[in-house]
Design a protein around this motif. Structure first.
Motif, short mmCIF file in Angstrom:
data_model
loop_
_atom_site.label_atom_id
_atom_site.label_comp_id
_atom_site.label_asym_id
_atom_site.label_seq_id
_atom_site.Cartn_x
_atom_site.Cartn_y
_atom_site.Cartn_z
N LEU A 99 22.16 92.17 45.43
CA LEU A 99 21.90 92.31 46.86
C LEU A 99 22.45 93.61 47.42
CD1 LEU A 99 22.54 88.69 48.25
CD2 LEU A 99 20.44 89.69 47.36
N GLN A 100 23.46 94.15 46.78
CA GLN A 100 24.07 95.39 47.26
C GLN A 100 23.34 96.64 46.79
OE1 GLN A 100 28.01 94.65 45.73
NE2 GLN A 100 28.82 94.07 47.74
N THR A 101 22.46 96.47 45.79
CA THR A 101 21.85 97.66 45.18
C THR A 101 20.42 97.93 45.62
OG1 THR A 101 21.18 96.35 43.25
CG2 THR A 101 23.29 97.50 43.12
N ASP A 102 19.71 96.92 46.13
CA ASP A 102 18.29 97.15 46.40
C ASP A 102 17.76 96.10 47.37
OD1 ASP A 102 15.90 98.43 46.25
OD2 ASP A 102 15.48 97.96 44.16
N ARG A 103 16.56 96.37 47.89
CA ARG A 103 15.83 95.40 48.72
C ARG A 103 14.71 94.80 47.88
NH1 ARG A 103 15.42 94.90 54.19
NH2 ARG A 103 13.15 95.00 54.12
N PHE A 104 14.60 93.48 47.91
CA PHE A 104 13.59 92.79 47.13
C PHE A 104 13.44 91.38 47.70
CE2 PHE A 104 17.76 92.37 45.14
CZ PHE A 104 17.91 90.99 45.06
N ILE A 105 12.48 90.65 47.18
CA ILE A 105 12.34 89.24 47.51
C ILE A 105 12.95 88.45 46.35
CG2 ILE A 105 10.76 87.35 48.02
CD1 ILE A 105 10.80 89.56 50.15
N GLY A 106 13.99 87.68 46.65
CA GLY A 106 14.69 86.94 45.60
C GLY A 106 14.05 85.59 45.33
N LEU A 149 7.53 94.01 48.86
CA LEU A 149 8.71 94.26 48.05
C LEU A 149 8.58 93.55 46.70
CD1 LEU A 149 11.50 93.77 50.76
CD2 LEU A 149 10.83 95.94 49.67
N PRO A 150 9.23 94.08 45.68
CA PRO A 150 9.17 93.42 44.36
C PRO A 150 9.86 92.06 44.39
CG PRO A 150 10.81 95.18 44.35
CD PRO A 150 10.05 95.31 45.64
N ARG A 151 9.38 91.16 43.54
CA ARG A 151 10.01 89.85 43.37
C ARG A 151 11.00 89.91 42.22
NH1 ARG A 151 6.42 89.44 47.70
NH2 ARG A 151 6.05 87.27 48.24
N VAL A 152 12.20 89.38 42.44
CA VAL A 152 13.26 89.41 41.43
C VAL A 152 13.80 87.99 41.24
CG1 VAL A 152 15.55 90.30 40.85
CG2 VAL A 152 13.89 91.79 41.98
N GLU A 153 13.85 87.52 39.99
CA GLU A 153 14.42 86.21 39.71
C GLU A 153 15.94 86.29 39.72
OE1 GLU A 153 12.77 84.66 36.11
OE2 GLU A 153 10.74 84.48 36.95
N LEU A 154 16.56 85.37 40.45
CA LEU A 154 18.00 85.37 40.63
C LEU A 154 18.64 84.18 39.91
CD1 LEU A 154 18.13 86.16 44.47
CD2 LEU A 154 18.47 87.76 42.58
#
Length: 353
Positions: A99-106, A149-154
Motif C-alpha cells: 500500500l505504501q509503494t503503489d496505487r492499485f485495486i487490491g 488501475l492494475p489488480r493485485v492479489e493481497l
C-alpha cells in the motif's frame, strides 16, 4: 503506515456484525457504516465499535449505496466488507508495504461455504475489495469496481457465510432483471442471472442465460471459467449431453489447466455413460482420465474455485470409479488420499472395503 477505512453497507445484521468488526478492527483506522433501514440492534453494535454511522434510503442499487459509503471515508484506502464476512488472516507487513509503494485495486481471497449433494462445500475467489481513494462502483447488483488501475492479489483471507445461511434469491432476481432490461447483451449480468437461477434449481432458465452469456462473454474475463463450468453442470442436470459436448470440445484447451473444469468433465462423462451404457461405453475411460488430471493439476497448485476439485473430491470420485469395477486396491488408494483431507465420505467407504 497507510490509513485504511472499513467501509460497509448494512441492514438488520445484528447476528453477524459484531463478529465481522471484531475480526477486522486491528487492521483498520476508521469504520464507516451506512445503514439502509435496520430495525434490529445493528446501529447500536456498530457504535460500540466506534463506527461512524450514516443512514441511507435504500434504492435497490448496491453501487449507489457503496459509493455513498465510500464518500464518507477519510482514508487513502478503503476495505469493503459485508456484515456476514470475517477476516481470517491478514499479512500486515506485506499488505502495508504494498500500500505504501503503489496505487492499485487490491483483491482479497473470499472463501464461502455452500450446500452441494447434501454436503457442505467451500468455494474461493479473489475479489476487488481494497480500494484506493477515488475508486468507485457500478452496477445495481453484483457491483463491480470501475478503475483502470492494475489488480493485485493481497495476502488477506475472508470467510463468507451469507449464501449458506440466507436466501436472497427473489430480491436478487428483481434487481438483475432490471439491470438486464437496460443492458440486454451484458455478459456479466447474464452470467449472474444464470447463477441465480441455478442456485434456485431452475435449470431451464439457468441454461438459457448461461448460453447467452457464454456466447457473448470475453474469455479473458475472470468469471469465464466459473461461467463455463456452471453451464456444463446445468446441462448435465438437464441431461442435455450433446450441447455439453460442444462446450467441452471448445474449452479443452482454454480451460485445460482448471481443476474445476476437469472435475465437471468427469461428472459429465459419468452421467453420459450411465445415460446409455451400451451406446456410450467407449467414453468410460474419460471419467478416470478427467479425475487423474484434476489430481495432477492440484499437485501443481493450480487454483481451484470449489475446494477439493484438485484433491479430495477428485480422489474420492476415483475411489468410487475403481470400486465400481471391483478394483479394491486402487479404490482404497484413492479413498485414503481423500480421507487424508478429513473428507468423511472417503473415511466411510474405507470402512466397507
Amino acid at each position: 503506515m497507510p490509513n485504511i477505512s472499513l467501509v460497509m453497507i448494512v441492514k438488520d445484521e445484528s447476528n453477524h456484525l459484531n463478529t465481522c468488526l471484531e475480526s477486522v478492527k486491528e487492521y483498520v483506522n476508521e469504520i464507516i457504516i451506512v445503514d439502509t433501514g435496520s430495525t434490529d440492534h445493528t446501529i447500536e453494535i456498530a457504535k460500540t465499535h466506534g463506527a461512524a454511522v450514516y443512514e441511507y434510503t435504500w434504492t435497490n442499487d448496491f453501487a449507489a449505496a457503496r459509493n455513498f459509503a465510500l464518500s464518507k471515508s477519510t482514508s487513502d484506502w478503503n476495505l469493503i466488507l459485508d456484515a456476514d464476512e470475517q477476516v481470517t488472516s491478514w499479512d500486515k507487513d506485506k499488505v502495508n508495504k504494498l500500500l505504501q509503494t503503489d496505487r492499485f485495486i487490491g483483491k482479497i481471497n473470499i472463501k464461502s461455504n455452500f450446500k452441494q449433494n447434501n454436503e457442505e462445500r467451500y468455494s474461493q475467489i479473489y475479489i476487488s475489495r481494497l480500494l484506493p481513494k477515488g475508486a468507485y462502483y457500478s452496477g445495481k447488483i453484483h457491483e463491480q469496481v470501475m478503475s483502470k488501475l492494475p489488480r493485485v492479489e493481497l495476502p488477506i483471507d475472508v470467510f463468507h457465510t451469507g449464501y449458506f445461511q440466507t436466501d436472497k434469491s427473489e430480491r436478487n432476481l428483481i434487481i438483475l432483471k432490471e439491470e438486464l432490461s437496460k443492458n440486454p447483451k451484458n455478459a456479466y449480468i447474464l452470467y449472474q442471472l444464470a447463477r441465480q437461477y441455478k442456485t434456485m434449481n431452475l435449470y431451464q432458465e439457468a441454461a438459457h442465460f448461461f448460453k447467452e452469456s457464454y456466447q457473448t462473454a470475453d474469455r479473458s474475463e475472470e468469471y469465464f471459467t466459473d461461467l463455463a463450468v456452471n453451464y456444463i453442470y446445468t446441462l448435465v442436470e438437464l441431461k442435455q449431453y450433446y450441447p455439453a459436448f460442444e462446450i467441452i470440445d471448445q474449452m479443452n484447451v482454454p480451460l485445460g489447466n482448471s481443476p474445476d473444469y476437469q472435475f465437471v468433465c468427469g461428472i459429465f462423462y459419468m452421467n453420459f455413460v450411465l445415460s446409455d451404457t451400451a451406446k456410450n461405453i467407449d467414453f468410460l475411460p474419460l471419467i478416470e482420465r478427467s479425475y487423474l488430471i484434476c489430481l495432477a493439476l492440484g499437485n501443481q497448485n493450480e487454483r481451484e474455485i470449489v475446494l477439493g476439485t484438485g484433491s479430495f473430491l477428485a480422489a474420492y470420485n476415483l475411489g468410487v470409479y475403481y470400486e465400481m469395477f471391483n478394483q479394491k486396491e486402487k479404490a482404497k488408494e484413492f479413498y485414503e488420499i481423500s480421507a487424508a483431507y478429513h473428507y468423511l465420505p472417503a473415511k466411510s467407504r474405507l470402512l466397507t472395503l
